[in-house]
Write a protein that holds these residues in place. Sequence first.
Motif, PDB file in Angstrom:
ATOM      1  N   SER A  26      14.393  31.448  30.081  1.00 41.20           N
ATOM      2  CA  SER A  26      14.223  32.822  30.545  1.00 41.20           C
ATOM      3  C   SER A  26      12.853  33.305  30.103  1.00 41.20           C
ATOM      4  CB  SER A  26      15.302  33.702  29.944  1.00 41.20           C
ATOM      5  OG  SER A  26      15.190  33.670  28.552  1.00 41.20           O
ATOM      6  N   GLY A  27      12.462  34.453  30.642  1.00 45.31           N
ATOM      7  CA  GLY A  27      11.190  35.032  30.225  1.00 45.31           C
ATOM      8  C   GLY A  27      10.012  34.343  30.860  1.00 45.31           C
ATOM      9  N   GLU A  28       9.037  33.982  30.090  1.00 48.02           N
ATOM     10  CA  GLU A  28       7.758  33.524  30.645  1.00 48.02           C
ATOM     11  C   GLU A  28       7.875  32.140  31.301  1.00 48.02           C
ATOM     12  OE1 GLU A  28       7.612  31.471  26.672  1.00 48.02           O
ATOM     13  OE2 GLU A  28       8.676  33.106  27.629  1.00 48.02           O
ATOM     14  N   ILE A  29       6.911  31.826  32.128  1.00 46.70           N
ATOM     15  CA  ILE A  29       6.866  30.530  32.800  1.00 46.70           C
ATOM     16  C   ILE A  29       5.796  29.704  32.097  1.00 46.70           C
ATOM     17  CG2 ILE A  29       6.308  29.365  34.969  1.00 46.70           C
ATOM     18  CD1 ILE A  29       7.245  32.155  36.243  1.00 46.70           C
ATOM     19  N   SER A  30       6.118  28.453  31.784  1.00 44.26           N
ATOM     20  CA  SER A  30       5.187  27.647  30.987  1.00 44.26           C
ATOM     21  C   SER A  30       3.910  27.336  31.764  1.00 44.26           C
ATOM     22  CB  SER A  30       5.862  26.348  30.577  1.00 44.26           C
ATOM     23  OG  SER A  30       5.906  25.481  31.681  1.00 44.26           O
ATOM     24  N   GLN A  31       2.843  27.117  31.009  1.00 42.82           N
ATOM     25  CA  GLN A  31       1.561  26.763  31.612  1.00 42.82           C
ATOM     26  C   GLN A  31       1.700  25.455  32.389  1.00 42.82           C
ATOM     27  OE1 GLN A  31      -0.980  28.819  31.784  1.00 42.82           O
ATOM     28  NE2 GLN A  31      -1.924  27.305  33.143  1.00 42.82           N
ATOM     29  N   GLN A  32       2.554  24.551  31.860  1.00 42.24           N
ATOM     30  CA  GLN A  32       2.744  23.248  32.504  1.00 42.24           C
ATOM     31  C   GLN A  32       3.279  23.399  33.931  1.00 42.24           C
ATOM     32  OE1 GLN A  32       5.397  20.709  30.352  1.00 42.24           O
ATOM     33  NE2 GLN A  32       4.444  18.839  31.097  1.00 42.24           N
ATOM     34  N   CYS A  33       4.236  24.324  34.111  1.00 42.68           N
ATOM     35  CA  CYS A  33       4.751  24.621  35.453  1.00 42.68           C
ATOM     36  C   CYS A  33       3.635  25.131  36.348  1.00 42.68           C
ATOM     37  CB  CYS A  33       5.796  25.725  35.400  1.00 42.68           C
ATOM     38  SG  CYS A  33       7.446  25.173  35.108  1.00 42.68           S
ATOM     39  N   ARG A  34       2.883  26.055  35.820  1.00 44.99           N
ATOM     40  CA  ARG A  34       1.788  26.637  36.613  1.00 44.99           C
ATOM     41  C   ARG A  34       0.778  25.549  36.983  1.00 44.99           C
ATOM     42  NH1 ARG A  34       2.567  32.023  36.539  1.00 44.99           N
ATOM     43  NH2 ARG A  34       3.595  32.903  34.733  1.00 44.99           N
ATOM     44  N   ASP A  35       0.489  24.654  36.031  1.00 51.78           N
ATOM     45  CA  ASP A  35      -0.456  23.567  36.310  1.00 51.78           C
ATOM     46  C   ASP A  35       0.049  22.682  37.444  1.00 51.78           C
ATOM     47  OD1 ASP A  35      -2.024  24.529  34.333  1.00 51.78           O
ATOM     48  OD2 ASP A  35      -1.529  22.980  32.860  1.00 51.78           O
ATOM     49  N   LEU A  36       1.367  22.365  37.396  1.00 52.90           N
ATOM     50  CA  LEU A  36       1.928  21.469  38.406  1.00 52.90           C
ATOM     51  C   LEU A  36       1.822  22.059  39.815  1.00 52.90           C
ATOM     52  CD1 LEU A  36       5.077  20.211  36.474  1.00 52.90           C
ATOM     53  CD2 LEU A  36       3.322  18.727  37.432  1.00 52.90           C
ATOM     54  N   LEU A  37       1.803  23.377  39.919  1.00 54.02           N
ATOM     55  CA  LEU A  37       1.749  24.016  41.241  1.00 54.02           C
ATOM     56  C   LEU A  37       0.419  24.713  41.508  1.00 54.02           C
ATOM     57  CD1 LEU A  37       5.397  25.405  41.505  1.00 54.02           C
ATOM     58  CD2 LEU A  37       4.360  23.632  42.893  1.00 54.02           C
ATOM     59  N   SER A  38      -0.579  24.433  40.663  1.00 54.62           N
ATOM     60  CA  SER A  38      -1.840  25.186  40.762  1.00 54.62           C
ATOM     61  C   SER A  38      -2.610  24.891  42.053  1.00 54.62           C
ATOM     62  CB  SER A  38      -2.727  24.897  39.555  1.00 54.62           C
ATOM     63  OG  SER A  38      -3.048  23.523  39.547  1.00 54.62           O
ATOM     64  N   ALA A  39      -2.318  23.736  42.684  1.00 50.60           N
ATOM     65  CA  ALA A  39      -3.063  23.379  43.901  1.00 50.60           C
ATOM     66  C   ALA A  39      -2.558  24.123  45.136  1.00 50.60           C
ATOM     67  CB  ALA A  39      -2.960  21.874  44.132  1.00 50.60           C
ATOM     68  N   PHE A  40      -1.476  24.873  44.994  1.00 51.59           N
ATOM     69  CA  PHE A  40      -0.846  25.472  46.179  1.00 51.59           C
ATOM     70  C   PHE A  40      -0.950  27.003  46.170  1.00 51.59           C
ATOM     71  CE2 PHE A  40       1.199  21.479  45.051  1.00 51.59           C
ATOM     72  CZ  PHE A  40       0.932  20.749  46.198  1.00 51.59           C
ATOM     73  N   PRO A  41      -0.918  27.605  47.375  1.00 47.73           N
ATOM     74  CA  PRO A  41      -1.094  29.062  47.455  1.00 47.73           C
ATOM     75  C   PRO A  41       0.172  29.831  47.061  1.00 47.73           C
ATOM     76  CG  PRO A  41      -0.762  28.168  49.647  1.00 47.73           C
ATOM     77  CD  PRO A  41      -0.767  27.001  48.717  1.00 47.73           C
ATOM     78  N   VAL A  42       0.659  29.586  45.862  1.00 48.20           N
ATOM     79  CA  VAL A  42       1.870  30.274  45.395  1.00 48.20           C
ATOM     80  C   VAL A  42       1.626  30.911  44.035  1.00 48.20           C
ATOM     81  CG1 VAL A  42       3.458  28.728  46.590  1.00 48.20           C
ATOM     82  CG2 VAL A  42       2.789  28.199  44.249  1.00 48.20           C
ATOM     83  N   GLU A  43       2.402  31.946  43.762  1.00 43.29           N
ATOM     84  CA  GLU A  43       2.380  32.544  42.438  1.00 43.29           C
ATOM     85  C   GLU A  43       3.804  32.469  41.906  1.00 43.29           C
ATOM     86  OE1 GLU A  43       1.763  36.933  40.792  1.00 43.29           O
ATOM     87  OE2 GLU A  43       0.227  36.315  42.240  1.00 43.29           O
ATOM     88  N   LEU A  44       3.938  31.991  40.652  1.00 44.21           N
ATOM     89  CA  LEU A  44       5.275  31.842  40.078  1.00 44.21           C
ATOM     90  C   LEU A  44       5.637  33.117  39.326  1.00 44.21           C
ATOM     91  CD1 LEU A  44       4.938  28.187  38.752  1.00 44.21           C
ATOM     92  CD2 LEU A  44       5.729  29.007  40.983  1.00 44.21           C
ATOM     93  N   GLN A  45       6.875  33.557  39.535  1.00 43.27           N
ATOM     94  CA  GLN A  45       7.304  34.772  38.861  1.00 43.27           C
ATOM     95  C   GLN A  45       8.678  34.574  38.249  1.00 43.27           C
ATOM     96  OE1 GLN A  45       7.018  38.135  41.533  1.00 43.27           O
ATOM     97  NE2 GLN A  45       4.793  38.207  41.181  1.00 43.27           N
ATOM     98  N   ASN A  46       8.967  35.408  37.277  1.00 44.01           N
ATOM     99  CA  ASN A  46      10.288  35.388  36.662  1.00 44.01           C
ATOM    100  C   ASN A  46      10.688  36.829  36.368  1.00 44.01           C
ATOM    101  OD1 ASN A  46      12.617  34.848  35.302  1.00 44.01           O
ATOM    102  ND2 ASN A  46      11.716  33.363  33.884  1.00 44.01           N
ATOM    103  N   THR A  47      11.558  37.359  37.206  1.00 42.30           N
ATOM    104  CA  THR A  47      11.921  38.762  37.023  1.00 42.30           C
ATOM    105  C   THR A  47      13.410  38.879  36.720  1.00 42.30           C
ATOM    106  OG1 THR A  47      12.432  39.030  39.365  1.00 42.30           O
ATOM    107  CG2 THR A  47      10.170  39.536  38.677  1.00 42.30           C
ATOM    108  N   ARG A  48      13.769  40.028  36.165  1.00 44.39           N
ATOM    109  CA  ARG A  48      15.163  40.245  35.819  1.00 44.39           C
ATOM    110  C   ARG A  48      16.031  40.214  37.081  1.00 44.39           C
ATOM    111  NH1 ARG A  48      17.753  42.695  31.331  1.00 44.39           N
ATOM    112  NH2 ARG A  48      15.764  42.940  30.296  1.00 44.39           N
ATOM    113  N   ALA A  49      15.526  40.782  38.155  1.00 42.31           N
ATOM    114  CA  ALA A  49      16.335  40.878  39.373  1.00 42.31           C
ATOM    115  C   ALA A  49      16.493  39.534  40.078  1.00 42.31           C
ATOM    116  CB  ALA A  49      15.703  41.888  40.331  1.00 42.31           C
TER     117      ALA A  49
END
Length: 572
Positions: A26-49
Amino acid sequence: MDPIENQHTQAHTVKKNKKKKKPTASGEISQQCRDLLSAFPVELQNTRAKGRHAIASESLEPGTTVCREQATSYIVRSPYIDKQCHVCLNSLDHGDISHSFTCDACNRVYYCSEECRDHDRAMHDSMCSVINRLDGIASECSVDVDLLRLMLGLLARRAQDPQDGQTSTPTPFEYVLELVHNREKISSDFIQVITQACEYILWFTPDYIIRIQYLLWEKNSFTATMLNDILPEDMKMDVNELALQESLLISSSQSINSNAHGLGDVQSRNTDSALGLFPLGAMFFNHSCEPNCNFVGLRDGKLEFRTLKKVIKGDELCVSYIDLFAPRNERRGNLLYTKQFWCKCRRCSTPMEKSVDRFLNGVICRQCHKDVYVIPPAHIDGKTSVKDDESAATYSCAQCHHAAPHSLVAGTIERADNQYNQAIGMIRQRKYGRAKDIFNTLIKAQDNSKTGNFTLHNFNAILMNSCVPLMNCYVFEDNHMAAIHVNRQILSKLRDSGAVPENSPEIGDFLINLGELCLNVAKESHGKALVEERWKQEAETALKECVKLREIAFGPAHGKTIAAQELLQSCQ
Ligand SMILES: [Zn+2]
Ligand SMILES: [Zn+2]
Ligand SMILES: [Zn+2]
Ligand SMILES: [Zn+2]
């Protein structure tokens, strides 16, 4: 203590010094996840809803790749085991296995080339001694052997993952564990058989010392510790590690059950001959019954997510795991059963009288003939118990509010459903002629709503589900004209209902099918040039559309796109 928390704590204790960064539940998204998807036009989010999800970081055209992931592990399913390369998933010369490479020790893996075999060597070596035992374990424990093979592959992958927190492809094993958040919803029977199977798997682990110690440890944990005290240093074992391995195996089995994706043989149309686990995609691309993305299996066990339509910057990227031409209750039931959640996507939350869903189990209004009687959706009681809303004595039309008795509307659907099941029963007995007659009676009965009978709406899923096997019956008896007629009906239902997204792969399948059927009729035109030309033209139109659609849904280089292109060239 929550069993999941417990596993995470164990994993953390044992591997504390090995991994610097691990994804968090829960909570923040690891840098490793962001790195794995950094080549693509997406933004990773983690919200309560919404929990973890991906949004478009810019406006996207249809056919944009938004994620490409190498499976943590994948296997060729048992029926295809000697028909496809276990690394690149290419067909092995039409089953002529003398041209393929195998492992002499187990004879349970097949490769198309020495290159592919070498690529798999380290992974395979760590499981070779166990792989032959899996059939026995599977039948002893009544577990699917492919599930066990994939679990074993995952355990082997874990040993291969980089230990320094570096980003790796394939997606690291740790992410597979991240997917396990439904342990309390899995039946205890399943946990029990899987636990037993896992104990067997570990029992056949290559190192016999571990085997002996495992047995001792299982009987009495003090014994293993005591044994460790007297064993020479290099033979000592980590009891925690063994317990951890078992709990990892059990967790991964649950992950597989709700998150594994079918992968296809690269050359053929079969999209389900291999099975892989793609935790990154499963983590961030949520399900929606009106998805804007599609996932597609690629070579080398990769899964790609592509946009099917224009997506505005900031929109959530979603895929669908189910048949979208199904009534809401059926879709939700299916998702609850296979993915353990009750769908609350936009389509499922739209009031029934305003949703396309009312047509999918719709009975036409007898007063205005324009809309259908609205059947209230089932709701969920507690976590798993689904309840039909049976309180209403009448259902009313979404447009003119004409009320019809519950029993008459429900009775109409039930009768159609019975006819459908009867026809399917005939197909199972290979009585195609009889099946065809029943389907035709069912479909034609819906044309004359003027007779005063209650009739199903054109988009009712029972009619759609009848059209597909009916078309196959016609194909079976080489009645291409009749098959074309039904195929056109299917296409118009798919396109006009709004139940499936534009550029949906399903539409592409019926387009290529229509193209093939029209080409067949063109061939049968016996020199009547005009007739031949007319059918070729319809084939060309359908195939052009199919190529365009598949370029978006699968990409221009995908085997299915190329197949459609080749067929198109053949009629030009
Ligand atoms: Zn290969
Ligand atoms: Zn082997
Ligand atoms: Zn939904
Ligand atoms: Zn009405």
